[in-house]
Motif scaffolding. Structure first.
Motif, short mmCIF file in Angstrom:
data_model
loop_
_atom_site.label_atom_id
_atom_site.label_comp_id
_atom_site.label_asym_id
_atom_site.label_seq_id
_atom_site.Cartn_x
_atom_site.Cartn_y
_atom_site.Cartn_z
N LYS A 87 0.82 -1.19 0.00
CA LYS A 87 0.00 0.00 0.00
C LYS A 87 0.87 1.27 0.00
O LYS A 87 0.59 2.24 -0.70
N ILE A 88 1.95 1.23 0.78
CA ILE A 88 2.85 2.38 0.83
C ILE A 88 3.49 2.63 -0.53
O ILE A 88 3.55 3.76 -1.02
N ILE A 89 3.98 1.56 -1.14
CA ILE A 89 4.62 1.71 -2.45
C ILE A 89 3.65 2.28 -3.47
O ILE A 89 3.98 3.18 -4.25
N ARG A 90 2.42 1.79 -3.46
CA ARG A 90 1.43 2.28 -4.43
C ARG A 90 1.06 3.73 -4.16
O ARG A 90 0.84 4.51 -5.09
N ARG A 91 0.98 4.11 -2.87
CA ARG A 91 0.69 5.52 -2.55
C ARG A 91 1.78 6.42 -3.13
O ARG A 91 1.50 7.47 -3.70
N PHE A 92 3.05 6.00 -2.95
CA PHE A 92 4.13 6.83 -3.46
C PHE A 92 4.12 6.85 -5.00
O PHE A 92 4.37 7.90 -5.61
N CYS A 93 3.85 5.72 -5.61
CA CYS A 93 3.77 5.68 -7.07
C CYS A 93 2.69 6.63 -7.58
O CYS A 93 2.86 7.30 -8.61
N PHE B 5 1.36 11.59 -10.31
CA PHE B 5 0.66 12.87 -10.25
C PHE B 5 1.60 14.02 -10.54
O PHE B 5 1.27 14.97 -11.26
N GLU B 6 2.82 13.95 -9.98
CA GLU B 6 3.78 15.03 -10.21
C GLU B 6 4.25 15.07 -11.66
O GLU B 6 4.59 16.13 -12.18
N LEU B 7 4.28 13.92 -12.31
CA LEU B 7 4.82 13.86 -13.67
C LEU B 7 3.76 14.05 -14.75
O LEU B 7 4.06 14.44 -15.87
N THR B 8 2.48 13.75 -14.42
CA THR B 8 1.44 13.81 -15.45
C THR B 8 0.26 14.69 -15.08
O THR B 8 -0.55 15.03 -15.95
N GLY B 9 0.11 15.00 -13.78
CA GLY B 9 -1.08 15.71 -13.35
C GLY B 9 -2.26 14.79 -13.12
O GLY B 9 -3.38 15.25 -12.91
N ASN B 10 -2.02 13.47 -13.16
CA ASN B 10 -3.08 12.47 -13.02
C ASN B 10 -2.68 11.50 -11.93
O ASN B 10 -1.51 11.15 -11.80
N ARG B 11 -3.64 11.02 -11.15
CA ARG B 11 -3.33 10.14 -10.02
C ARG B 11 -2.99 8.71 -10.41
O ARG B 11 -2.56 7.91 -9.58
N GLY B 12 -3.19 8.35 -11.68
CA GLY B 12 -2.82 7.01 -12.10
C GLY B 12 -3.90 5.98 -11.82
O GLY B 12 -5.08 6.31 -11.68
N ILE B 13 -3.47 4.74 -11.66
CA ILE B 13 -4.41 3.61 -11.62
C ILE B 13 -4.19 2.73 -10.40
O ILE B 13 -4.72 1.63 -10.32
N PHE B 14 -3.43 3.21 -9.42
CA PHE B 14 -2.87 2.32 -8.41
C PHE B 14 -3.86 1.84 -7.34
O PHE B 14 -3.51 1.00 -6.52
N SER B 15 -5.06 2.36 -7.33
CA SER B 15 -6.07 1.82 -6.42
C SER B 15 -7.27 1.28 -7.20
O SER B 15 -8.38 1.22 -6.68
N SER B 16 -7.02 0.89 -8.44
CA SER B 16 -8.09 0.32 -9.25
C SER B 16 -7.99 -1.20 -9.29
O SER B 16 -6.96 -1.79 -8.92
N LYS B 17 -9.05 -1.84 -9.73
CA LYS B 17 -9.10 -3.29 -9.87
C LYS B 17 -9.65 -3.67 -11.24
O LYS B 17 -10.19 -2.82 -11.96
#
Length: 441
Positions: free
Chosen positions: A154-160, A165-177
């Motif tokens: 969970k920690i690793i995914r939070r940091f990812c 977010f810093e590189l794209t302005g988007n939160r990504g997919i790390f809490s999706s299924k």
């Protein structure tokens, strides 16, 4: 550097501390996720540093670094550099400048560098992670996380998520299924797994045929069709609570699709004698017809604002994709190339629709603009490729493919690059459905 632990009583959930003094957000200047010619950024992820070296910390330092590297690599945005080429080991030098020499990383071509320190005390874990822009000599993002050892992933995914977010302005997919259908039990059942294929779990035990999983906008509900009671019924199920409903009208009750930001969904019902798409409440009550035309209307997919709906109809003689404006009631045909176009999936950005198209005997994934322009085929010469489903940030597409023989779940970028298998389970896997990012309970 030495971390201090908080009292265990305070560790009910992860605690997060920003490590960037005078923090000012980057201008998302690194990655343009809308570019089909996106350049992968060279990224170095050395083994994390154990701050009070012991067996537990050393183990987590290696596992954490590997997990972070693979998680960021999954996005398709980075080119991971071989650790054998590194000129410096932050475990021996340091995690921050000036003892950390960023020039040692630019020399090997690393444009971004992650350093991390790990400290363990009993069952408690603190992890301090930083992302550096090595050429600009700038700390892009730094966070300290405190939790239990079992919170490592969970920690690793939070940091990812912070990194993306810093590189794209988007939160990504790390809490999706991703939900999908698998035949591992000899019947068709719905399974779920994390976005990267981790932790696959069987969700239904119908001992029959179960199809077409569809996530609600908040990821709390799943709708699907099951023959559990002998008829193709529509099941609407809360995933964390033992409640839900079954729509079991005469005929078929299939292809559900939740309306964005509403407890309502569209589905095809045939109790009237014709297969039409209806709008239902989340409790399964019919609100109104969404289509009324002779022929078959199935597979609804909503625009992100819920004002339009793509669907498949054979009203022109062959299965084609149409778009209906909900307010005006007008429907227009979207696809004209090919005689068999089905399974539309509206992109989260609202500008494209992915779908499957049968041509020369094989199914392939295509995308087309909602205005009908920009038709592009994403898969070629690799078995049958079906059932596209967008990731919540629009960067990736999940689909099923028979390119390895049995059908498996694959993913690719929105532009068709980096096609790879997500997971392989006993039996065959089909019908992927990507969830939104799901808030922790």
């Amino acid at each position: 550097m030495r971390f201090s632990f908080r009292a265990a009583a305070l560790l009910i959930a992860l605690t997060i501390t920003c490590l960037v003094p005078g923090y000012c957000r980057a201008a998302f200047e690194y990655i343009d996720i809308t570019s089909p010619s996106l350049r992968k950024i060279p990224l170095a992820v050395p083994i994390f540093k154990s701050l009070t070296p012991n067996y537990s910390e050393d183990k987590i330092a290696v596992e954490g670094a590997d997990l972070l590297a693979s998680t960021l690599d999954f996005t398709g945005y980075f080119k991971l550099l071989d650790r054998g080429a590194f000129l410096e080991d932050p475990r021996k030098t340091g995690l921050v400048p000036p003892t950390l020499k960023l020039t040692n990383w630019t020399t090997i071509g690393a444009e971004l560098l992650v350093t991390a320190g790990v400290s363990v005390s009993g069952t408690l874990l603190e992890m301090e992670l930083r992302l550096y822009d090595t050429f600009k000599g700038r700390l892009v993002v730094g966070k300290r996380y405190t939790g239990y050892i079992t919170d490592q992933r969970k920690i690793i995914r939070r940091f990812c998520s912070e990194v993306i977010f810093e590189l794209t302005g988007n939160r990504g997919i790390f809490s999706s299924k991703i939900a999908f259908v698998s035949t591992g039990t000899k019947t068709k059942e719905i399974y779920t797994c994390d976005f990267d294929g981790y932790d696959p779990m069987q969700l239904t035990r119908s001992r029959s045929i179960t199809l077409s999983p569809a996530w609600s906008w908040d990821g709390q509900w799943l709708a699907y069709t099951s023959y559990e009671k002998g008829n193709p019924d529509l099941f609407i199920r809360h995933l964390n609570e033992k409640r839900g409903t079954v729509v079991s009208k005469k005929g078929i009750n299939i292809t559900p699709a939740w309306v964005p930001n509403q407890f309502a969904l569209a589905a095809t019902l045939s109790f009237s004698g014709d297969q039409e798409i209806y709008l239902l409440t989340g409790s399964g009550e019919i609100i109104k017809n969404l289509t009324s035309n002779w022929g078959i209307d199935v597979s609804p997919s909503w625009s992100p604002d819920g004002k339009q709906m793509a669907f498949v109809s054979d009203r022109a003689g062959s299965p084609q994709i149409y778009i209906k404006n909900i307010d005006s009631g007008e429907a227009r045909r979207l696809t004209f190339e090919g005689k068999y176009n089905t399974s539309p999936s509206w992109s989260p950005k609202g500008d494209k629709i992915a779908y499957e198209s049968k041509d020369n005997g094989n199914f392939n994934i295509r995308v087309i603009g909602v205005d009908g322009a920009g038709l592009y085929q994403l898969t070629n010469d690799a078995g049958d490729n079906e059932s596209p489903s967008w990731a919540p940030d629009g960067s990736l597409i999940a689909f099923s493919s028979t390119r390895e023989g049995p059908s498996r779940i694959f993913i690719m970028t929105a532009f068709g690059t980096d096609q790879r298998r997500l997971l392989a389970l006993p039996g065959e896997q089909t019908n992927p459905s990507w969830s939104p990012n799901i808030a922790p309970n």
